[in-house]
Design a protein around this motif. Structure first.
Motif, PDB file in Angstrom:
ATOM      1  N   GLY A   1       0.804  -1.216   0.000  1.00  0.00           N
ATOM      2  CA  GLY A   1       0.000   0.000   0.000  1.00  0.00           C
ATOM      3  C   GLY A   1       0.837   1.266   0.000  1.00  0.00           C
ATOM      4  O   GLY A   1       1.918   1.324  -0.574  1.00  0.00           O
ATOM      5  N   VAL A   2       0.328   2.282   0.701  1.00  0.00           N
ATOM      6  CA  VAL A   2       1.019   3.575   0.724  1.00  0.00           C
ATOM      7  C   VAL A   2       2.295   3.550   1.544  1.00  0.00           C
ATOM      8  O   VAL A   2       3.128   4.442   1.415  1.00  0.00           O
ATOM      9  CB  VAL A   2       0.102   4.700   1.244  1.00  0.00           C
ATOM     10  CG1 VAL A   2      -1.080   4.909   0.312  1.00  0.00           C
ATOM     11  CG2 VAL A   2      -0.358   4.441   2.654  1.00  0.00           C
ATOM     12  N   ASP A   3       2.472   2.549   2.387  1.00  0.00           N
ATOM     13  CA  ASP A   3       3.679   2.484   3.220  1.00  0.00           C
ATOM     14  C   ASP A   3       4.954   2.496   2.396  1.00  0.00           C
ATOM     15  O   ASP A   3       5.985   2.988   2.849  1.00  0.00           O
ATOM     16  CB  ASP A   3       3.654   1.241   4.118  1.00  0.00           C
ATOM     17  CG  ASP A   3       2.596   1.341   5.201  1.00  0.00           C
ATOM     18  OD1 ASP A   3       2.200   2.472   5.534  1.00  0.00           O
ATOM     19  OD2 ASP A   3       2.167   0.289   5.691  1.00  0.00           O
TER      20      ASP A   3
END
Length: 60
Positions: free
Chosen positions: A3-5
């Motif tokens: 994801g955005v991590d």
């Protein structure tokens, strides 16, 4: 990372380092940022001292 991590950590190209304080005072509104960087932002490849802009894209 999922994801955005994967976008959170700085990379060699995005770490502001000693310029972090200059970036901190930039506006957060997209239109204002565009006015500041339009015509100033240069691709890292184009900025290479070993390869002048005219050799990369002579039609610029």
């Amino acid at each position: 990372m999922e994801g955005v991590d994967r976008w959170i950590p700085y990379s060699a190209m995005t770490n502001p380092g000693r310029h972090a304080s200059a970036i901190a005072v930039l506006p957060t509104e997209v239109g204002a940022l565009i006015q500041i960087i339009q015509g100033v932002l240069v691709d890292a490849l184009a900025a290479s001292p070993d390869q002048p802009l005219v050799e990369i894209a002579p039609d610029w």
